[in-house]
Enzyme design. Structure first.
Site, mmCIF file in Angstrom:
data_model
loop_
_atom_site.group_PDB
_atom_site.id
_atom_site.type_symbol
_atom_site.label_atom_id
_atom_site.label_comp_id
_atom_site.label_asym_id
_atom_site.label_seq_id
_atom_site.Cartn_x
_atom_site.Cartn_y
_atom_site.Cartn_z
ATOM 1 N N PHE A 140 3.172 0.166 9.377
ATOM 2 C CA PHE A 140 2.374 -1.060 9.514
ATOM 3 C C PHE A 140 3.230 -2.239 9.088
ATOM 4 O O PHE A 140 3.668 -2.325 7.942
ATOM 5 C CB PHE A 140 1.085 -1.036 8.679
ATOM 6 C CG PHE A 140 0.261 -2.274 8.956
ATOM 7 C CD1 PHE A 140 -0.567 -2.334 10.062
ATOM 8 C CD2 PHE A 140 0.361 -3.407 8.149
ATOM 9 C CE1 PHE A 140 -1.281 -3.495 10.362
ATOM 10 C CE2 PHE A 140 -0.347 -4.569 8.439
ATOM 11 C CZ PHE A 140 -1.169 -4.608 9.544
ATOM 12 N N ASP A 225 10.392 -3.392 4.290
ATOM 13 C CA ASP A 225 9.166 -4.189 4.272
ATOM 14 C C ASP A 225 8.430 -3.867 2.980
ATOM 15 O O ASP A 225 7.766 -2.842 2.862
ATOM 16 C CB ASP A 225 8.313 -3.847 5.501
ATOM 17 C CG ASP A 225 7.013 -4.647 5.537
ATOM 18 O OD1 ASP A 225 6.654 -5.256 4.511
ATOM 19 O OD2 ASP A 225 6.352 -4.655 6.601
ATOM 20 N N LYS A 254 2.113 -11.273 0.629
ATOM 21 C CA LYS A 254 0.918 -10.883 -0.139
ATOM 22 C C LYS A 254 0.904 -11.448 -1.569
ATOM 23 O O LYS A 254 0.609 -12.607 -1.747
ATOM 24 C CB LYS A 254 0.739 -9.363 -0.088
ATOM 25 C CG LYS A 254 0.423 -8.904 1.353
ATOM 26 C CD LYS A 254 -0.308 -7.593 1.440
ATOM 27 C CE LYS A 254 -0.890 -7.424 2.831
ATOM 28 N NZ LYS A 254 -0.291 -6.375 3.631
#
Ligand SMILES: *Cc1c(COP(=O)(O)O)cnc(C)c1O
Length: 400
Positions: A140, A225, A254
Site C-alpha cells: 500500500f 515507504d 502521517k
C-alpha cells in the site's frame, strides 16, 4: 447535532468511498476520543498512525496557533524562516542528507518515483523510457493513478485504466525474487518495512539486509515507504533501524504533523534528490511555513517526550498480553512496537464484526485485509491503559 443527524447528512451529500464505523467523533485528547453524545473511546487506530503523538497534542497545537497568526503560506517562490530549520531538524533526527517536503503521503511516493526515474536516466544512464521500478505484491503506497497502477488489490486498480507502466511486482519478503527481478534498467526497489494496510506483515529476518546488498551490487535505489512505520510507530524513529540498514530514499508522512495538517517528506541519504533542478518538481503547499513549524514541533515532542521508547515498551506489553489470550479465532499475533496485527482464522467471519464488538466496549480499531485486526494506539499510551485495552480485546475475542 446528534450522531444520527450527522450520519444522515453524510449519507445524503457525501461520496460513498468509505464505510466507517458509525461513531461520530467530536473531540480528542491523547489516546481518547469522544463522540457527539459524550461517550469516550480509546483510539487504537491513530488515524492510520498519523496521530502517533496523541490527539490534539498541546505543544503542536500551540505551534499551529502561533504560526497561523504569523505566516502560513508564501509558496516556494519565496523563502521563509521555518523551512531551513525544518530541513535541518528532520535530517538530523532521521540521519538523512537532504529532504523534500510535500503534503500527502501519496505525493511523497510520487515524488520518489519521479526522482528515481530521473536519477536512472541522468546518473545510471538507463535508456530513455526504459526505467523499471520493482514493487511488492500486497503493498500500500497510496491512491493516485500511478500508485494504484502497481497495486495488487483489484478494488484499488480496476476501473481506473489505463495504468502507468514501468513497475514490476514481486512477492514481499522474498529476496530471491528480488534478485531475479533486477535488470540493467532497474532504478529502484520501493517497499514498506512492514506492510501495514497489507495486514501488518513482517518480512523474514535478514530480508532487508539481502535487499540492501542486492541494491548496492546492482546500483538500484532502495526506497523505503515509512509513511506508516516511521516516526516511532515500531519503537524506533524509522523501522529500517530494526533491520540494521539504511535506505537511499525514505518516505515519511502521517505523524510528521501529529495529525494537525498534511505534511510529508522524501528523505534522501545519497544524491538522488540532487537530480531535481529548479522547476523540475514542486507543490504550492509543500514546505509552507505552517507545515514546517507544525512538523518541527511534532518531531520534537516525539523525541523529547520519550514517545519512541514508550512505543517499544508498551508495544511489547501489548503483544505479550495478546499472545496470552486463548481464543479459537486467533491465528497469529504479530507486531513491532505499537504496530500490532491480530490475524484471525477465516472461519472467524472477518475482523469487522470484532471491531464492532470492540466499539461497544469503547475501543475503536479497524480491520485491515478482512481477517486482521490492527491495534495501533497513539504512542503516549500508558501501562494501565494497555491493560484496559487488553481486557476489552480478550473479552471481544473470547465472547464473540
Ligand atoms: C497512508 C500510507 C500512504 C499514503 O498516504 P496518504 O497521506 O493517505 O496519501 C502511503 N504509504 C503507506 C505505507 C501508508 O500507510
Amino acid at each position: 447535532m446528534k450522531s444520527q443527524d450527522s450520519l444522515a447528512l453524510e449519507d445524503q451529500f457525501g461520496a460513498k468511498n468509505y464505510k466507517p464505523l458509525d461513531v461520530v467523533l467530536t473531540r480528542g485528547e491523547g489516546i481518547w476520543v469522544w463522540d457527539v453524545e459524550g461517550r469516550r473511546y480509546m483510539d487504537c487506530l491513530s488515524a492510520y498512525s498519523a496521530v502517533n503523538q496523541g490527539h490534539c497534542h498541546p505543544k503542536i497545537l500551540k505551534t499551529l496557533i502561533e504560526q497561523s497568526q504569523k505566516l502560513t503560506l508564501v509558496s516556494r517562490a519565496f523563502c521563509h524562516d521555518q523551512l531551513g530549520l525544518f530541513y535541518k531538524e528532520i535530517c538530523e533526527i532521521t540521519r538523512s542528507h537532504t529532504a523534500l517536503p510535500m503534503n500527502s503521503g501519496a505525493e511523497a511516493v510520487e515524488t520518489a518515483i519521479k526522482a528515481v526515474r530521473k536519477w536512472g536516466y541522468c546518473v545510471k544512464k538507463v535508456p530513455p523510457g526504459q526505467a523499471e521500478i520493482i514493487v511488492c505484491s500486497n503493498n500500500f503506497h497510496g491512491r493516485t493513478l500511478t500508485i494504484i497502477s502497481f497495486s495488487s488489490e483489484p478494488q484499488y486498480r480496476e476501473g481506473y485504466e489505463p495504468h502507468t507502466p514501468g513497475f514490476k511486482m514481486i512477492p514481499f519478503g522474498d529476496a530471491e525474487a528480488l534478485r531475479a527481478a533486477i535488470t540493467p534498467n532497474t532504478v529502484a526497489f520501493l517497499v514498506e518495512p512492514i506492510q501495514g494496510e497489507g495486514g501488518v506483515i513482517i518480512p523474514p529476518a535478514g530480508y532487508f539486509k539481502t535487499a540492501r546488498e542486492l541494491c548496492n551490487k546492482h546500483n538500484v535505489m532502495l526506497v523505503l515507504d515509512e509513511i506508516q512505520t516511521g516516526l516511532g510507530r515500531t519503537g524506533k524513529i524509522l523501522a529500517e533501524e530494526h533491520e540494521g540498514i539504511e535506505a537511499d530514499l525514505t518516505l515519511v508522512g502521517k505523524a510528521l504533523s501529529g495529525g494537525f495538517y498534511p505534511v510529508s517528506a522524501v528523505l534522501s541519504n545519497r544524491e538522488v534528490l540532487g537530480v531535481f533542478k529548479p522547476g523540475d518538481h514542486g507543490s504550492t503547499f509543500g514546505g509552507n511555513p505552517l507545515a514546517c513549524a507544525v512538523a518541527r514541533t511534532a518531531l520534537k515532542v516525539l523525541v523529547e517526550e520519550g514517545m519512541i521508547e514508550n512505543s517499544a515498551v508498551m508495544g511489547a506489553r501489548l503483544l505479550d498480553g495478546l499472545k496470552q489470550i486463548k481464543s479459537p479465532h486467533i491465528k497469529e499475533v504479530r507486531g513491532r512496537g505499537l504496530m500490532i496485527g491480530i490475524e484471525l482464522h477465516p472461519e472467524a467471519g472477518g475482523a469487522r464484526r470484532f471491531c464492532e464488538a470492540l466499539r461497544e466496549k469503547d475501543l475503536l480499531c479497524k480491520e485491515t485485509h478482512k481477517h486482521v485486526l490492527r491495534i495501533a494506539p497513539p504512542l503516549v499510551i500508558k501501562a494501565h491503559e494497555i491493560d484496559w485495552a487488553l481486557e476489552r480485546l480478550e473479552s471481544a475475542l473470547t465472547q464473540n
